[in-house]
Design a protein around this motif. Structure first.
Motif, PDB file in Angstrom:
ATOM      1  N   ARG A 365     -29.449 -15.480 -61.168  1.00 36.08           N
ATOM      2  CA  ARG A 365     -29.598 -15.842 -59.758  1.00 36.08           C
ATOM      3  C   ARG A 365     -28.244 -16.272 -59.205  1.00 36.08           C
ATOM      4  N   ILE A 366     -28.032 -16.025 -57.919  1.00 37.36           N
ATOM      5  CA  ILE A 366     -26.814 -16.461 -57.236  1.00 37.36           C
ATOM      6  C   ILE A 366     -27.197 -17.503 -56.187  1.00 37.36           C
ATOM      7  N   TYR A 367     -26.550 -18.678 -56.243  1.00 33.90           N
ATOM      8  CA  TYR A 367     -26.797 -19.752 -55.267  1.00 33.90           C
ATOM      9  C   TYR A 367     -25.498 -20.083 -54.538  1.00 33.90           C
ATOM     10  N   ASP A 368     -25.649 -20.510 -53.282  1.00 37.75           N
ATOM     11  CA  ASP A 368     -24.475 -21.003 -52.568  1.00 37.75           C
ATOM     12  C   ASP A 368     -24.308 -22.492 -52.845  1.00 37.75           C
ATOM     13  N   GLU A 369     -23.344 -23.116 -52.190  1.00 32.57           N
ATOM     14  CA  GLU A 369     -23.008 -24.506 -52.494  1.00 32.57           C
ATOM     15  C   GLU A 369     -24.108 -25.486 -52.112  1.00 32.57           C
ATOM     16  N   THR A 370     -25.038 -25.071 -51.234  1.00 37.37           N
ATOM     17  CA  THR A 370     -26.145 -25.954 -50.842  1.00 37.37           C
ATOM     18  C   THR A 370     -27.451 -25.535 -51.502  1.00 37.37           C
ATOM     19  N   LEU A 371     -27.337 -24.773 -52.597  1.00 28.61           N
ATOM     20  CA  LEU A 371     -28.483 -24.332 -53.410  1.00 28.61           C
ATOM     21  C   LEU A 371     -29.443 -23.417 -52.658  1.00 28.61           C
ATOM     22  N   ASN A 372     -28.907 -22.624 -51.739  1.00 31.80           N
ATOM     23  CA  ASN A 372     -29.692 -21.561 -51.130  1.00 31.80           C
ATOM     24  C   ASN A 372     -29.594 -20.326 -52.020  1.00 31.80           C
ATOM     25  N   LEU A 373     -30.741 -19.737 -52.357  1.00 32.05           N
ATOM     26  CA  LEU A 373     -30.754 -18.536 -53.184  1.00 32.05           C
ATOM     27  C   LEU A 373     -30.263 -17.355 -52.353  1.00 32.05           C
ATOM     28  N   LEU A 374     -29.207 -16.684 -52.838  1.00 27.48           N
ATOM     29  CA  LEU A 374     -28.598 -15.599 -52.074  1.00 27.48           C
ATOM     30  C   LEU A 374     -29.222 -14.257 -52.430  1.00 27.48           C
ATOM     31  N   LYS A 375     -29.290 -13.393 -51.456  1.00 30.09           N
ATOM     32  CA  LYS A 375     -29.813 -12.046 -51.648  1.00 30.09           C
ATOM     33  C   LYS A 375     -28.706 -11.156 -52.195  1.00 30.09           C
ATOM     34  N   GLU A 376     -29.003  -9.864 -52.307  1.00 29.72           N
ATOM     35  CA  GLU A 376     -28.032  -8.919 -52.860  1.00 29.72           C
ATOM     36  C   GLU A 376     -26.728  -8.940 -52.077  1.00 29.72           C
ATOM     37  N   ASN A 377     -25.637  -8.793 -52.840  1.00 31.40           N
ATOM     38  CA  ASN A 377     -24.270  -8.777 -52.313  1.00 31.40           C
ATOM     39  C   ASN A 377     -23.778 -10.132 -51.828  1.00 31.40           C
ATOM     40  N   GLY A 378     -24.583 -11.185 -52.028  1.00 34.02           N
ATOM     41  CA  GLY A 378     -24.109 -12.519 -51.699  1.00 34.02           C
ATOM     42  C   GLY A 378     -23.198 -13.037 -52.796  1.00 34.02           C
ATOM     43  N   ILE A 379     -22.143 -13.745 -52.412  1.00 31.32           N
ATOM     44  CA  ILE A 379     -21.185 -14.282 -53.380  1.00 31.32           C
ATOM     45  C   ILE A 379     -21.413 -15.778 -53.515  1.00 31.32           C
ATOM     46  N   GLY A 380     -21.646 -16.214 -54.746  1.00 24.99           N
ATOM     47  CA  GLY A 380     -21.884 -17.625 -55.004  1.00 24.99           C
ATOM     48  C   GLY A 380     -21.863 -17.898 -56.492  1.00 24.99           C
ATOM     49  N   GLU A 381     -22.351 -19.075 -56.885  1.00 20.44           N
ATOM     50  CA  GLU A 381     -22.328 -19.429 -58.302  1.00 20.44           C
ATOM     51  C   GLU A 381     -23.500 -18.792 -59.034  1.00 20.44           C
ATOM     52  N   LEU A 382     -23.213 -18.246 -60.203  1.00 13.39           N
ATOM     53  CA  LEU A 382     -24.248 -17.621 -61.028  1.00 13.39           C
ATOM     54  C   LEU A 382     -24.996 -18.673 -61.831  1.00 13.39           C
ATOM     55  N   TYR A 383     -26.338 -18.607 -61.786  1.00  9.80           N
ATOM     56  CA  TYR A 383     -27.215 -19.429 -62.608  1.00  9.80           C
ATOM     57  C   TYR A 383     -27.966 -18.486 -63.549  1.00  9.80           C
ATOM     58  N   ILE A 384     -28.139 -18.902 -64.820  1.00 12.36           N
ATOM     59  CA  ILE A 384     -28.802 -18.044 -65.801  1.00 12.36           C
ATOM     60  C   ILE A 384     -29.944 -18.798 -66.481  1.00 12.36           C
ATOM     61  N   ALA A 385     -31.097 -18.140 -66.592  1.00 16.61           N
ATOM     62  CA  ALA A 385     -32.246 -18.659 -67.335  1.00 16.61           C
ATOM     63  C   ALA A 385     -32.677 -17.611 -68.353  1.00 16.61           C
ATOM     64  N   GLY A 386     -33.646 -17.965 -69.208  1.00 19.97           N
ATOM     65  CA  GLY A 386     -34.196 -16.983 -70.139  1.00 19.97           C
ATOM     66  C   GLY A 386     -34.160 -17.449 -71.582  1.00 19.97           C
ATOM     67  N   ASP A 387     -34.638 -16.589 -72.466  1.00 18.56           N
ATOM     68  CA  ASP A 387     -34.659 -16.914 -73.896  1.00 18.56           C
ATOM     69  C   ASP A 387     -33.264 -17.150 -74.457  1.00 18.56           C
ATOM     70  N   CYS A 388     -32.258 -16.599 -73.779  1.00 22.66           N
ATOM     71  CA  CYS A 388     -30.875 -16.714 -74.250  1.00 22.66           C
ATOM     72  C   CYS A 388     -30.307 -18.121 -74.087  1.00 22.66           C
ATOM     73  N   LEU A 389     -30.968 -18.966 -73.319  1.00 24.91           N
ATOM     74  CA  LEU A 389     -30.369 -20.242 -72.918  1.00 24.91           C
ATOM     75  C   LEU A 389     -30.304 -21.240 -74.078  1.00 24.91           C
ATOM     76  N   CYS A 390     -29.193 -21.957 -74.142  1.00 22.20           N
ATOM     77  CA  CYS A 390     -29.015 -22.970 -75.181  1.00 22.20           C
ATOM     78  C   CYS A 390     -29.970 -24.144 -74.950  1.00 22.20           C
ATOM     79  N   ASN A 391     -30.096 -24.994 -75.960  1.00 21.89           N
ATOM     80  CA  ASN A 391     -30.978 -26.161 -75.847  1.00 21.89           C
ATOM     81  C   ASN A 391     -30.337 -27.302 -75.067  1.00 21.89           C
ATOM     82  N   GLY A 392     -29.056 -27.174 -74.791  1.00 21.02           N
ATOM     83  CA  GLY A 392     -28.363 -28.217 -74.037  1.00 21.02           C
ATOM     84  C   GLY A 392     -27.087 -28.635 -74.729  1.00 21.02           C
ATOM     85  N   TYR A 393     -26.475 -29.705 -74.224  1.00 20.01           N
ATOM     86  CA  TYR A 393     -25.259 -30.254 -74.806  1.00 20.01           C
ATOM     87  C   TYR A 393     -25.622 -31.451 -75.685  1.00 20.01           C
ATOM     88  N   TYR A 394     -25.064 -31.485 -76.872  1.00 22.09           N
ATOM     89  CA  TYR A 394     -25.414 -32.494 -77.868  1.00 22.09           C
ATOM     90  C   TYR A 394     -24.985 -33.893 -77.414  1.00 22.09           C
TER      91      TYR A 394
END
Length: 544
Positions: A365-394
């Motif tokens: 997902r791509i979000y802007d600085e105010t956490l609005n979910l951007l549509k296609e071709n929007g430039i913002g910060e990438l957020y990733i979810a899924g089975d690939c995700l780590c358990n966190g920081y120790y």
């Protein structure tokens, strides 16, 4: 490949499954010597036995500070069998960093090269951890009479113990939930602060299961022998090793990058897949032997980096076309918090100059600085979810609260700290590291865009744009570049290209030639070190 089946396995079980499908191909090659799956499994079982013998239990943490040598694989899978947690760190760690890691994780054992461990003997007398020393050569090549005194009662000669463990009781596999933490990697953290990343078997297996899909291999395909020029203590190098083992195929363990060696292995071992940073492929292109029928053995090459020069991709693919090879240079993307490889181009789905499309193991997902979910071709910060995700920081509640986000779909996302764009076809493009974005007169300037232009100039090998505070502009851009020589012609060509391709606010105010751009311990451009170099030069100039 049944991806759901692998998600529920341990890495040890995945290795065994891969071994069962092996057709006699060696597990790996190291220093021109082949190691069979039977031999490797026997060493893994010895490690599991020895860890239990020395008191390591399920959930205990062991620290592994080793370069790319066979023993690191035995330890990874042996520890995984008994349910110990493996913390992989840089082999040339400083004393302060090592003690900090051991203290924070309460590690029970530390594995180090003997030549490096000699300088740490006093430290191990003051901490509650035992030291396993290991030689650069695998035990197959070591004189059985070799012994070494390390000046510490906590030091144990790992190689000697392996050699003398001719008979051992098989340790039972310790079953567990595949989502618990079994590995730890050191990472810079998506918030720019060094953290210890907790990773599960499920996350690792979910990612590597889709990598062969990216290659285009089916279950009937056999020969996808791989050579990855990445450290095994880094998540990308780690998964390159594991994905090949899961398939019962061959990989090359490279302690260093040598062009003659890789060409030798492409020919002798029928290497089909090469993985590495851009410098690997640049050096291959510069080598006179990287041509002809040798290239026809290759199937696909993966390059992973913040910045992959477009002219490198073009030159590499052109070399393949000239030599009638179907191999192409495919860009990919990932970060340690998601086991690195979650977005790939492939031979069958490749959009030039993008990172490809996410695998099913990851949701982007791509979000802007105010956490609005951007549509296609929007430039913002990438957020990733899924089975690939780590358990966190120790043991880092602050980092976990800063870097992870629960979205409206109920999923936990990691904030990557990367500015990205996803187009209408689902292809992902890297724009910049968020922490490196430069503000000039209120405009966002992306250093990677400047560096990409610079890297397309003939004679320039590396480039790094940094921000320098400026009263009028807010920040001004200074571009450091490493070139074949310090010449007015290269500088002039660089200035012309920047003016031609960059917006006015992105054009560097200063261009600085440097003999060698500093790198971090993970061989990434060290922008912080360059800023210090600039400040020192400026200070000297004021003094004058």
């Amino acid at each position: 490949m049944n991806h759901n089946e692998y998600k529920n396995m341990s890495l040890y079980e995945a290795f065994i499954k891969g071994m069962q499908s092996n057709d006699g191909t060696p597990c790996f090659v190291y220093m021109d010597k082949s190691y069979s799956y039977d031999y490797v499994l026997n060493e893994i079982e010895k490690v599991a036995f020895l860890l239990v013998k020395h008191g390591i239990k399920f959930g205990d943490i062991i620290t592994v500070a080793l370069p790319n040598i066979p023993q690191i694989e035995y330890i990874i899978y042996g520890a995984n069998k008994i349910g110990a947690i493996v913390h992989l760190i840089h082999p040339q760690v400083t004393k302060e960093q090592l003690i900090s890691c051991i203290t924070k994780t309460e590690s029970k054992f530390v594995f180090m090269l003997d030549i490096l461990a000699l300088g740490f003997s006093k430290e191990f007398t003051n901490i509650n951890a035992k030291l396993f020393t290991i030689k650069q050569l695998d035990v197959q090549n070591i004189d059985k009479g070799y012994t070494q005194n390390y000046g510490s009662e906590n030091a144990i000669d790992f190689d000697k113990e392996i050699l003398t463990t001719a008979k051992f009781d098989t340790v039972s596999f310790n079953p567990r939930n595949s989502r618990i933490t079994t590995f730890m990697f050191n990472g810079s953290g998506t918030n720019g602060i060094s953290n210890i990343i907790e990773m599960s078997d499920c996350a690792i297996n979910s990612v590597v299961g889709y990598i062969f899909d990216s290659i285009g291999a089916t279950n009937s395909d056999k020969k996808y022998n791989t050579s990855a020029f990445l450290p095994l203590f880094h998540s990308m190098g780690f998964i390159c090793m594991h994905v090949v083992n899961m398939r019962g195929q061959l990989h090359v363990i490279s302690s260093r990058f040598d062009v003659d060696e890789i060409i030798h292995y492409i020919e002798r071992e029928q290497i089909k897949v090469i993985v590495g940073p851009p410098i690997v492929f640049k050096r291959l292109l510069d080598h006179t032997k990287f041509t002809g029928k040798t290239l026809q053995n290759l199937t696909v090459s993966f390059v992973s980096s913040d910045l992959v020069p477009h002219n490198l991709i073009d030159a590499y693919d052109a070399r393949m076309i000239e030599n009638n090879s179907d191999n192409r240079l495919c860009q990919c993307y990932g970060l340690s918090e998601t086991v690195s490889g979650t977005c790939f181009n492939s031979l069958y789905d490749n959009k030039h100059y993008t990172c490809g499309r996410p695998t099913p193991a990851a949701q982007y997902r791509i979000y802007d600085e105010t956490l609005n979910l951007l549509k296609e071709n929007g430039i913002g910060e990438l957020y990733i979810a899924g089975d690939c995700l780590c358990n966190g920081y120790y043991k880092s509640d602050k980092a976990n609260s800063e870097c992870f986000y629960y979205a409206d779909d109920g999923k936990r996302y990691v904030k990557t700290g990367d500015i990205m764009e996803i187009d209408s076809e689902g292809y992902v493009s890297f724009i910049s590291r968020k922490k490196r974005v430069i503000k000039v007169l209120g405009y966002s300037v992306f250093p990677s865009e400047i560096e990409q232009v610079a890297m397309n100039v003939d004679g320039i090998n590396k480039a790094c744009a940094i921000a320098i505070p400026d009263e009028r502009l807010g920040s001004r851009v200074v571009l450091y570049y490493e070139a074949t020589k310090d010449s007015p012609e290269i500088l002039s060509a660089l200035q012309i290209e920047c003016k031609k391709h960059l917006m006015p606010q992105s054009i560097p105010k200063e261009y600085k030639y440097i003999d060698c751009i500093p790198l971090t311990m993970l061989s990434k451009t060290d922008a912080i070190a360059l800023k210090k170099i600039y400040d020192q030069e400026y200070s000297r100039g004021i003094d004058k």
